[in-house]
Scaffold this motif. Structure first.
Motif, PDB file in Angstrom:
ATOM      1  N   ILE A  95      44.951  48.142  44.210  1.00 12.06           N
ATOM      2  CA  ILE A  95      44.896  47.005  45.131  1.00 12.06           C
ATOM      3  C   ILE A  95      43.449  46.610  45.401  1.00 12.06           C
ATOM      4  O   ILE A  95      43.084  45.431  45.393  1.00 12.06           O
ATOM      5  N   THR A  96      42.591  47.609  45.632  1.00 10.24           N
ATOM      6  CA  THR A  96      41.172  47.332  45.884  1.00 10.24           C
ATOM      7  C   THR A  96      40.534  46.676  44.667  1.00 10.24           C
ATOM      8  O   THR A  96      39.788  45.691  44.788  1.00 10.24           O
ATOM      9  N   GLN A  97      40.827  47.222  43.473  1.00  9.27           N
ATOM     10  CA  GLN A  97      40.252  46.673  42.243  1.00  9.27           C
ATOM     11  C   GLN A  97      40.640  45.208  42.047  1.00  9.27           C
ATOM     12  O   GLN A  97      39.791  44.349  41.795  1.00  9.27           O
ATOM     13  N   HIS A  98      41.940  44.920  42.190  1.00  2.29           N
ATOM     14  CA  HIS A  98      42.379  43.549  41.958  1.00  2.29           C
ATOM     15  C   HIS A  98      42.012  42.635  43.120  1.00  2.29           C
ATOM     16  O   HIS A  98      41.895  41.420  42.943  1.00  2.29           O
ATOM     17  N   GLY A  99      41.824  43.204  44.315  1.00  2.00           N
ATOM     18  CA  GLY A  99      41.326  42.392  45.416  1.00  2.00           C
ATOM     19  C   GLY A  99      39.918  41.876  45.133  1.00  2.00           C
ATOM     20  O   GLY A  99      39.605  40.722  45.388  1.00  2.00           O
ATOM     21  N   ARG A 100      39.089  42.771  44.546  1.00  2.00           N
ATOM     22  CA  ARG A 100      37.738  42.324  44.180  1.00  2.00           C
ATOM     23  C   ARG A 100      37.774  41.282  43.072  1.00  2.00           C
ATOM     24  O   ARG A 100      36.997  40.329  43.062  1.00  2.00           O
ATOM     25  N   ARG A 101      38.712  41.488  42.123  1.00  2.00           N
ATOM     26  CA  ARG A 101      38.832  40.499  41.052  1.00  2.00           C
ATOM     27  C   ARG A 101      39.268  39.149  41.613  1.00  2.00           C
ATOM     28  O   ARG A 101      38.764  38.092  41.217  1.00  2.00           O
ATOM     29  N   ALA A 102      40.218  39.176  42.564  1.00  2.00           N
ATOM     30  CA  ALA A 102      40.660  37.929  43.183  1.00  2.00           C
ATOM     31  C   ALA A 102      39.504  37.251  43.914  1.00  2.00           C
ATOM     32  O   ALA A 102      39.383  36.022  43.907  1.00  2.00           O
ATOM     33  N   ASP A 103      38.644  38.056  44.549  1.00  2.00           N
ATOM     34  CA  ASP A 103      37.494  37.506  45.258  1.00  2.00           C
ATOM     35  C   ASP A 103      36.565  36.777  44.287  1.00  2.00           C
ATOM     36  O   ASP A 103      36.052  35.708  44.593  1.00  2.00           O
ATOM     37  N   SER A 104      36.365  37.357  43.078  1.00  2.00           N
ATOM     38  CA  SER A 104      35.515  36.694  42.080  1.00  2.00           C
ATOM     39  C   SER A 104      36.138  35.399  41.591  1.00  2.00           C
ATOM     40  O   SER A 104      35.440  34.426  41.324  1.00  2.00           O
ATOM     41  N   ILE A 105      37.488  35.372  41.502  1.00  2.00           N
ATOM     42  CA  ILE A 105      38.158  34.139  41.080  1.00  2.00           C
ATOM     43  C   ILE A 105      37.980  33.053  42.129  1.00  2.00           C
ATOM     44  O   ILE A 105      37.734  31.886  41.820  1.00  2.00           O
ATOM     45  N   VAL A 106      38.092  33.423  43.417  1.00  2.00           N
ATOM     46  CA  VAL A 106      37.902  32.450  44.490  1.00  2.00           C
ATOM     47  C   VAL A 106      36.488  31.870  44.433  1.00  2.00           C
ATOM     48  O   VAL A 106      36.284  30.658  44.560  1.00  2.00           O
TER      49      VAL A 106
END
Length: 742
Positions: free
Chosen positions: A557-568
């Protein structure tokens, strides 16, 4: 449990109006009367095509004998067509590797004979093979590739199959309007040719769509038409699927006794055709109809027959369906302990293949209930959580699909507005020209009538007319420019607002996800230190496993949360308008500077990476008016993509491969070209058409957001009035071409 609707794939199901036996007898007579060996091969191929609608094994045996005979008499075209027959049968039997090899052999032979006229049917074969494996984009690529040639030859038979199969793809994507539109195209062609088999298959699929949308009356009418056409054409495969879909219709109306009889009838036809996977599925559907009537004993017995067939086939999805149905039959009787092993075996049969749907949500919920009723509360909680998670995931996928459709509709509407504005401008221009011409004629006539007023009055009138015309043309030019600016400004403002809104909405739940992930990690650590020691020893191993799984899930969850942040952040970057000022820039120096920056940046991350860099700069391409920061971002994106391509090829290429990236500039006809060429993996046509779309990427998850080339395209085309193009060859390399006005 509810069986899935059956939809048919189309592979040139052309056939005669007469009965199947008459046609087979006639082909046998033609085969016996054939005067040459090549004629025997062709008649044998026609015979195999007819047998395909009756029995796959017989068709396969005849096609293989025909292939061997064509090879002995040195008839490559006949051998290639026989290979296509083999590939078709293997596709429908589920032997996909054998099907691909057979189609590839046919392609090699067609190429050796330069038989371009046969490629349409070959592409259809490849498309059906990929469609049977649910690889929808690959299937659509081959179907669309075959359409222009079929239209050029006016091949109605081939076009029918292509349109119908494209409709099946849209049907599987639940895009029912486009599916029905393509089915109607195919149905019209089939009617013109009095093609009963394709009329049957298309009517069947239209009925399937109508039933899925809740129109049971029209669905039953089309399904009955499909059965009638199939019987007239002697195609038992379509008849079998149509009877099963009719059973689905009666099941939806809760007429379970009638549905049971129809499923049994479909199962018997499947058995006769050698469609063992479908045979097992139809028996399972009939068993569930008995369970719906509370006839649990016969339902169990019938479903066990289905399970025995599924076990012998080793087809994961069939095993999953029949075992979950057995579990549901037992659960309905309150036999929760007996139901558990069947549900568990169903999920084990899928292995690493995780293609879940709404049915899987129900199965997990049933599994949770069985665990709860047998006192296995931790397992019940875990199964219930998976059911809830899967339900949310499916809902999210549906929401994403709806948002995507809305975006596409928005873009289409804007394109319509632009087209309408251009048409109005052209019409206004025409009216002005006509008005000016009419005015000129009137003035000329008046001048002729009033010539006695003298030469000076004539000159004065001509001068006035010329000034008026120039003023009108200037006004028209300003109107067109203003109109285009307004349309573009509206589009960009709406897109920026949409992007900023999405980013803002995503950021709030993303913060909650990251915060709760951190808190949950701390709670798990506390649980490991304290309450875990109070768990009974018999449950400690299982509880420890749950805690480890929970820890890993929180890390994900943490890993993909950071990835989502980069997409935003990428979305916000994509919506940002450039505020840089244009400056006279040495394009050669800028290209070389960013090439070194990209290369050394990659070397800092991977010291084992090496590539040969070559530059060819045209001295005339030096000073250009550009925004240097923006063009630098474009070049950096192109260089990074080139290095990624050669790095990927280095992993799979034979020894001796030398990665190479070449950068060149060239001045030509008032334009400056920058070419970035690599000898990497290249890309297929299907990927090439999408690379400038936002969020499209071929890189693995976490390595790219798909915004780099989209942003570069906007900078070059909208920000600088240039163009960005791509030339590529799969396996050979790619060349990106930037053209800027000098």
């Amino acid at each position: 449990m509810k069986p899935s609707l059956f939809a048919i794939l189309f592979f040139l199901m052309a056939g005669p109006v007469s009965s199947q036996n008459d046609r087979l007898n006639e082909l046998n007579r033609q085969l016996m009367r054939a005067a040459t060996d090549t004629a025997r091969v062709n008649r044998s191929l026609d015979l195999a095509n007819e047998w395909f609608a009756i029995n796959y094994d017989s068709t396969l045996a005849l096609a293989q004998r025909t292939r061997d005979f064509a090879r002995r008499i040195a008839y490559p075209i006949g051998e290639a067509k026989a290979w296509m027959q083999v590939g078709r049968v293997q596709s429908f039997k589920g032997n996909y590797n054998e099907a691909y090899q057979a189609l590839h052999q046919a392609e090699v032979l067609f190429l050796s004979q330069n038989a371009k006229s046969s490629f349409g049917r070959l592409y259809l074969g490849y498309g059906v093979l990929y469609l049977k494996q649910n690889l929808l984009d690959s299937a659509a690529y081959y179907f669309n590739k075959a359409i222009p040639g079929a239209q050029g030859k006016n091949d109605g038979e081939l076009l029918t199959g292509l349109y119908a199969n494209l409709a099946v793809i849209y049907q599987r994507k639940t895009n029912y309007p486009l599916a029905l539109a393509n089915f109607q195209k195919g149905l019209q062609l089939a009617h013109r040719r009095n093609d009963l088999k394709n009329q049957a298959g298309i009517s069947l699929n239209i009925g399937t769509i109508l039933l899925a949308t809740g129109d049971s009356v029209r669905a039953e009418r089309n399904t009955l038409n499909a059965i009638r056409f199939a019987k007239q054409a002697g195609n038992r495969y379509i008849e079998m699927l149509a009877i099963a879909n009719l059973g689905e219709n009666y099941e939806a109306k809760k007429q379970y006794a009638r549905a049971y009889q129809l499923y049994l009838q479909a199962a018997e036809l499947a058995r006769q055709l050698g469609e063992n996977g479908t045979y097992a599925t139809h028996l399972m559907s009939a068993a569930w109809m008995l369970a719906e009537q509370k006839k649990y004993g016969p339902a169990e017995a019938l479903n066990r027959r289905s399970m025995a067939i599924a076990d012998s086939l080793q087809q994961p999805f069939v095993i999953y369906d029949v075992y979950t149905t057995m579990g549901s039959i037992l659960k309905e009787q309150g036999k929760y302990a007996l139901a558990l092993p069947y549900y568990e075996q169903a999920f084990r049969s899928l292995g690493s293949v995780k293609q879940y749907n709404q049915k899987s949500v129900i199965v997990y919920a049933n599994l949770a209930l069985c665990y709860e009723k047998t006192g296995q509360y931790l397992r019940a909680l875990r199964a219930f959580q998976r059911s809830a998670t899967l339900k949310d995931s499916l809902r999210s996928q549906e929401n994403i699909r709806k948002v995507t459709e809305q975006n596409l509709t928005f873009e289409f509407t804007k394109k319509q507005a632009v087209a309408k504005a251009r048409a109005q401008a052209a019409e206004a221009n025409s009216r002005i020209r006509q008005g000016a011409l009419g005015g000129g004629l009137i003035v000329a006539l008046l001048l002729m009538v009033l010539a006695f007023f003298g030469y000076r009055s004539k000159q004065r009138a001509n001068t006035l007319l010329h000034l008026q015309k120039e003023k009108i043309e200037q006004t028209l030019t300003q109107l067109k420019a203003t109109q285009n600016q307004l349309i573009q400004a509206e589009k960009m403002a709406s897109l920026g607002e949409l992007t900023a809104g999405i980013a803002h909405e995503i950021q709030n739940p993303l913060n909650f996800v990251n915060n709760f992930s951190d808190v949950s990690t701390e709670l798990v650590d506390e649980l490991k230190e304290g309450p875990f020691k109070q768990v009974p020893e018999s449950e400690q191993e299982y509880t420890a496993e749950l805690l480890c799984d929970l820890t890993r899930n929180l890390q994900k969850i943490t890993q993909h949360g950071r990835r989502a942040d980069s997409i935003v952040k990428g979305m916000l970057e994509h919506s940002r308008s450039s505020t840089g000022e244009r400056k006279t820039t040495d394009l050669n120096a800028l290209s070389e500077e960013y090439l070194k920056l990209a290369y050394h940046g990659l070397r800092a991350k991977d010291k084992n990476f090496n590539a040969e860099l070559a530059t060819h700069f045209d001295p005339q391409s030096g000073a250009v008016e550009v925004v240097p920061q923006d063009i630098g971002r474009v070049l950096l994106n192109l260089y990074n993509n080139a290095f990624y391509a050669v790095q990927e090829k280095r992993l799979i290429a034979a020894e001796g491969y030398q990665p190479m990236v070449t950068v060149s500039t060239h001045f030509n006809k008032g334009q400056v070209e920058i070419r970035v060429k690599d000898n990497g993996i290249g890309m297929p046509e299907s990927v090439k058409q999408k690379i400038f779309q936002p969020f499209f990427t071929t890189k693995p998850t976490g390595q790219g957001t798909g915004l780099g080339l989209s942003l570069s395209y906007d900078i070059v085309t909208k920000g600088h009035g240039g163009s960005l193009e791509v030339e590529t060859q799969p396996g050979e390399g790619t060349e990106m071409i930037v053209r800027l006005p000098s």
